[in-house]
Design a protein around this motif. Sequence first.
Motif, mmCIF file in Angstrom:
data_model
loop_
_atom_site.group_PDB
_atom_site.id
_atom_site.type_symbol
_atom_site.label_atom_id
_atom_site.label_comp_id
_atom_site.label_asym_id
_atom_site.label_seq_id
_atom_site.Cartn_x
_atom_site.Cartn_y
_atom_site.Cartn_z
ATOM 1 N N TYR B 87 0.739 -1.150 0.137
ATOM 2 C CA TYR B 87 0.045 -0.059 0.215
ATOM 3 C C TYR B 87 0.968 1.371 0.013
ATOM 4 O O TYR B 87 1.710 1.369 0.794
ATOM 5 C CB TYR B 87 -1.015 0.012 1.339
ATOM 6 N N LEU B 88 0.742 2.203 -0.926
ATOM 7 C CA LEU B 88 1.348 3.330 -1.155
ATOM 8 C C LEU B 88 0.668 4.598 -1.028
ATOM 9 O O LEU B 88 -0.482 4.659 -1.730
ATOM 10 C CB LEU B 88 2.025 3.213 -2.472
ATOM 11 N N GLY B 104 5.073 7.721 -0.716
ATOM 12 C CA GLY B 104 5.471 7.136 0.655
ATOM 13 C C GLY B 104 6.377 5.987 0.319
ATOM 14 O O GLY B 104 6.497 5.395 -0.839
ATOM 15 N N THR B 105 6.754 5.696 1.401
ATOM 16 C CA THR B 105 7.695 4.658 1.519
ATOM 17 C C THR B 105 7.144 3.161 1.404
ATOM 18 O O THR B 105 7.726 2.177 1.411
ATOM 19 C CB THR B 105 8.526 4.579 3.036
ATOM 20 N N GLY B 106 5.834 3.100 1.384
ATOM 21 C CA GLY B 106 5.087 1.894 1.430
ATOM 22 C C GLY B 106 5.093 1.059 2.952
ATOM 23 O O GLY B 106 5.837 1.010 3.595
ATOM 24 N N THR B 107 3.644 0.313 2.592
ATOM 25 C CA THR B 107 3.285 -0.529 3.778
ATOM 26 C C THR B 107 3.167 -1.869 3.381
ATOM 27 O O THR B 107 2.170 -2.035 2.353
ATOM 28 C CB THR B 107 2.292 -0.014 4.647
ATOM 29 N N LEU B 108 3.843 -3.039 3.509
ATOM 30 C CA LEU B 108 3.591 -4.443 3.034
ATOM 31 C C LEU B 108 2.711 -4.986 3.824
ATOM 32 O O LEU B 108 3.096 -5.180 4.846
ATOM 33 C CB LEU B 108 4.929 -5.027 2.842
ATOM 34 N N LEU B 109 1.520 -5.507 3.445
ATOM 35 C CA LEU B 109 0.352 -5.896 4.170
ATOM 36 C C LEU B 109 0.324 -7.577 3.755
ATOM 37 O O LEU B 109 0.296 -7.676 2.576
ATOM 38 C CB LEU B 109 -0.730 -5.375 3.988
ATOM 39 N N ALA B 110 0.503 -8.340 4.841
ATOM 40 C CA ALA B 110 0.232 -9.931 4.504
ATOM 41 C C ALA B 110 -0.900 -10.067 5.543
ATOM 42 O O ALA B 110 -1.080 -10.061 6.593
ATOM 43 C CB ALA B 110 1.385 -10.491 4.848
#
Lengths: 113, 113
Positions: B87-88, B104-110
Motif C-alpha cells: 500500500y502506497l 510514500g515509503t510503502g506498507t507491505l501487508l500480508a
Amino acid sequence: EAGVTQFPSHSVIEKGQTVTLRCDPISGHDNLYWYRRVMGKEIKFLLHFVKESKQDESGMPNNRFLAERTGGTYSTLKVQPAELEDSGVYFCASSLQLLTEAFFGQGTRLTVV
Amino acid sequence: TQLLEQSPQFLSIQEGENLTVYCNSSSVFSSLQWYRQEPGEGPVLLVTVVTGGEVKKLKRLTFQFGDARKDSSLHITAAQPGDTGLYLCAGPSSEGATNKLIFGTGTLLAVQP
C-alpha cells in the motif's frame, strides 16, 4: 482498452552495457511519466512528457539516462552505460490530462551486474 | 523537500482482523492518493482525498485525510487474504506544474488465511 504496457518485464545486463526500456501508454493519453524504485527506497519521479515534449526531467539521475517520445506515442528510456546503482524497477504511467488519474504499467525490473 | 513517511513498514495479520496504515508528512499536500501494488504489477489507484478532514469509503477500506492535509490513514476492516499487497500513499509535488507524484515509503501487508 489496453493499459500501459512496458517492455521488457525483466532485463539483466552487465555494467557498462546499454539498455532501452519501452513504454506504450494508453491510447490518447498525452501525459507520460517515468518513475523508478531502487531497492529499499520509495518510487521516485524521473520525467514527464506532454505529447513529444519533455515538460519536466528534474528527476533524471544523470546524463547516462535519455528518454524520448517520438511522435508523442510510445516512449523509450535508454541507460548508457549502465551502472550497478541503476538497478531497480522502472515504471511508466500515463494520464489523459494533467490532473487526471495516472495509470501505471507493470514495470521493468532492471538488474545491472 | 516534500516527504511522505508510511507506518508500519510491514504488517502481518490474520484474516478477519482490522488494521490501520498511516501516511505522514511535515508538508501540506493539495491531495493524497492511495495505491495498492501487487507483485509484478504497477500501482493501482484506490482513492484520492482532496479536502482536509475528508473520509472516503471503498467497501471495507476507509480513507481519511487529515484536517491540515499533512497526513492520511487507511483503515481496513475484517481483512481478507485478497487485501495482501503493498500500500502506497502519494501526493502531487508542489514544485512545478507537472503533477509529478511523491510516493510514500510503502506498507507491505500480508493477510494470513
